[in-house]
Design an enzyme around this catalytic site. Structure first.
Site, short mmCIF file in Angstrom:
data_model
loop_
_atom_site.label_atom_id
_atom_site.label_comp_id
_atom_site.label_asym_id
_atom_site.label_seq_id
_atom_site.Cartn_x
_atom_site.Cartn_y
_atom_site.Cartn_z
N SER A 138 37.57 -26.11 12.16
CA SER A 138 38.63 -25.23 11.61
C SER A 138 39.60 -24.86 12.73
O SER A 138 39.22 -24.83 13.91
CB SER A 138 38.01 -23.96 11.06
OG SER A 138 39.01 -23.01 10.75
N TYR A 151 32.10 -17.07 12.83
CA TYR A 151 32.71 -18.24 12.18
C TYR A 151 33.51 -19.04 13.21
O TYR A 151 33.34 -20.27 13.31
CB TYR A 151 33.63 -17.78 11.03
CG TYR A 151 34.26 -18.94 10.28
CD1 TYR A 151 33.50 -19.72 9.41
CD2 TYR A 151 35.60 -19.25 10.44
CE1 TYR A 151 34.07 -20.79 8.72
CE2 TYR A 151 36.18 -20.31 9.75
CZ TYR A 151 35.41 -21.07 8.89
OH TYR A 151 35.97 -22.13 8.21
N1 LIG Z 1 39.22 -23.35 2.95
C1 LIG Z 1 39.71 -23.26 4.17
O1 LIG Z 1 40.79 -22.66 4.39
C2 LIG Z 1 38.99 -23.88 5.33
C3 LIG Z 1 39.67 -23.93 6.56
C4 LIG Z 1 39.04 -24.50 7.64
C5 LIG Z 1 37.76 -25.03 7.52
N2 LIG Z 1 37.11 -24.95 6.32
C6 LIG Z 1 35.76 -25.50 6.24
O2 LIG Z 1 35.70 -26.45 5.20
C7 LIG Z 1 34.35 -26.55 4.73
C8 LIG Z 1 34.36 -26.45 3.21
O3 LIG Z 1 34.79 -25.15 2.85
P1 LIG Z 1 35.58 -24.82 1.51
O4 LIG Z 1 36.85 -24.19 1.88
O5 LIG Z 1 35.58 -26.00 0.63
O6 LIG Z 1 34.68 -23.63 0.94
P2 LIG Z 1 33.73 -23.54 -0.34
O7 LIG Z 1 34.46 -23.92 -1.56
O8 LIG Z 1 33.12 -22.19 -0.25
O9 LIG Z 1 32.63 -24.66 -0.07
C9 LIG Z 1 31.58 -24.49 0.82
C10 LIG Z 1 30.53 -25.50 0.45
O10 LIG Z 1 29.45 -25.40 1.39
C11 LIG Z 1 28.24 -25.35 0.65
N3 LIG Z 1 27.23 -24.61 1.40
C12 LIG Z 1 27.32 -23.37 1.94
N4 LIG Z 1 26.17 -23.04 2.53
C13 LIG Z 1 25.32 -24.09 2.37
C14 LIG Z 1 24.00 -24.34 2.76
N5 LIG Z 1 23.28 -23.45 3.46
N6 LIG Z 1 23.43 -25.52 2.41
C15 LIG Z 1 24.13 -26.44 1.70
N7 LIG Z 1 25.41 -26.27 1.33
C16 LIG Z 1 25.99 -25.10 1.65
C17 LIG Z 1 28.60 -24.65 -0.66
O11 LIG Z 1 27.71 -25.03 -1.68
P3 LIG Z 1 26.49 -24.17 -2.25
O12 LIG Z 1 26.92 -22.74 -2.26
O13 LIG Z 1 26.28 -24.76 -3.59
O14 LIG Z 1 25.36 -24.45 -1.33
C18 LIG Z 1 29.96 -25.27 -0.93
O15 LIG Z 1 29.81 -26.50 -1.60
C19 LIG Z 1 33.58 -25.42 5.42
O16 LIG Z 1 32.87 -25.92 6.52
C20 LIG Z 1 34.68 -24.49 5.90
O17 LIG Z 1 34.29 -23.70 7.00
C21 LIG Z 1 37.70 -24.40 5.22
#
Ligand SMILES: NC(=O)c1ccc[n+]([C@@H]2O[C@H](COP(=O)([O-])OP(=O)(O)OC[C@H]3O[C@@H](n4cnc5c(N)ncnc54)[C@H](OP(=O)(O)O)[C@@H]3O)[C@@H](O)[C@H]2O)c1
Length: 250
Positions: A138, A151
């Site tokens: 990120s 984070y």
């Molecule tokens: N959205 C942003 O602005 C942004 C920016 C920079 C980086 N990111 C990164 O992108 C990635 C995806 O995030 P997102 O934005 O798509 O958020 P999200 O919609 O909340 O997705 C997070 C995913 O991670 C899974 N997860 C969380 N804890 C887990 C665990 N212990 N075991 C297995 N799966 C787990 C969740 O599934 P379950 O709850 O079903 O397990 C969900 O599918 C993350 O690493 C996040 O830090 C996001």
């Protein structure tokens, strides 16, 4: 043979968006996360789009569960082309409440979870002498955010791990791409009350991420504006940041 892709955190947001995008290419996709119903809905969409999928209900902080899922996927597909360690959680660290569970969950998911995902596929990747590995970091990993530095630290940690592992994996013709998204519209950001500059939708983000993975980029920071903002973020003196955030506590 269709492209074989394994994605953690596939039940929502960026993971689900990437899975849909790979499905349009006819890929065979391993979907891994804790929530089965969401992955079942996604699996139907993948099928309709021309892809194939397998569902693995797991917590990435559990190495045995990750290994079992990898073994099962490899048994079904005979190999792996791309492993995407995408699962992640954000939130506050619990430094004022003293709730240890919060910071433990962030570090266990965002650091150990990524390491577990890679190591589960590592023997096969090395044996094949091919494959792409992807860590989702990120832009937050370039500067500690007050009260949310767990984070930031977790995202900086996996970027560092990738920097050191990339040249080693390259000896076996395995690429390692670190992706650093800015703000993307997903469930993770939907309750953010602060301004989110350069906000991008998950579908556009997934297309850009997959193009970077295809190109075997080392580090991919997007939306593009963040490539100029990050050097500025890094150059702001810590005392200024402390002062800025102290204003909110008066
Ligand atoms: N959205 C942003 O602005 C942004 C920016 C920079 C980086 N990111 C990164 O992108 C990635 C995806 O995030 P997102 O934005 O798509 O958020 P999200 O919609 O909340 O997705 C997070 C995913 O991670 C899974 N997860 C969380 N804890 C887990 C665990 N212990 N075991 C297995 N799966 C787990 C969740 O599934 P379950 O709850 O079903 O397990 C969900 O599918 C993350 O690493 C996040 O830090 C996001």
């Amino acid at each position: 043979m269709s492209e074989r892709v394994f994605i953690t955190g596939a039940s929502s947001g960026l993971g689900a968006a990437m899975a849909r995008e790979y499905a349009r290419r006819g890929a065979t996709i391993g979907l891994a996360s804790r929530r089965k119903p969401e992955m079942e809905v996604l699996a139907d969409e993948i099928h309709q789009a021309g892809g194939t999928s397998f569902i693995y209900v797991l917590d990435v902080s559990d190495y045995s569960a990750c290994r079992e899922a990898a073994e099962s996927f490899l048994e079904s597909t005979g190999g792996i082309d791309t492993v995407i360690a995408n699962a992640g959680v954000s939130g506050t660290d619990g430094i004022t409440s003293g709730d240890l569970h919060k910071i433990k969950t962030i570090l266990d998911t965002n650091i150990s979870g990524v390491v577990h995902t890679l190591f589960s596929f590592l023997p096969t990747l090395r044996k094949q002498k091919s494959g792409r590995v992807v860590f989702i970091s990120s832009v937050a990993g370039y500067r500690a955010l007050p009260g949310r530095s767990g984070y930031s630290a977790s995202k900086a940690a996996i970027r560092f791990l990738a920097d050191g592992w990339r040249p080693v994996l390259a000896r076996d013709s395995i690429s390692l791409t670190t992706i650093c998204p800015g703000f993307i519209k997903t469930p993770m950001t939907e309750d953010h009350s602060f301004p989110m500059p350069f906000l991008m939708d998950a579908e556009t983000a997934a297309k850009k991420m997959i193009a970077a993975i295809d190109a075997r980029k080392r580090i991919y920071i997007f939306p593009w504006q963040w490539r100029s903002v990050i050097p500025l973020m890094k150059s702001i003196p810590a005392s200024w940041i402390d002062w800025l955030f102290s204003l909110g506590n008066r």
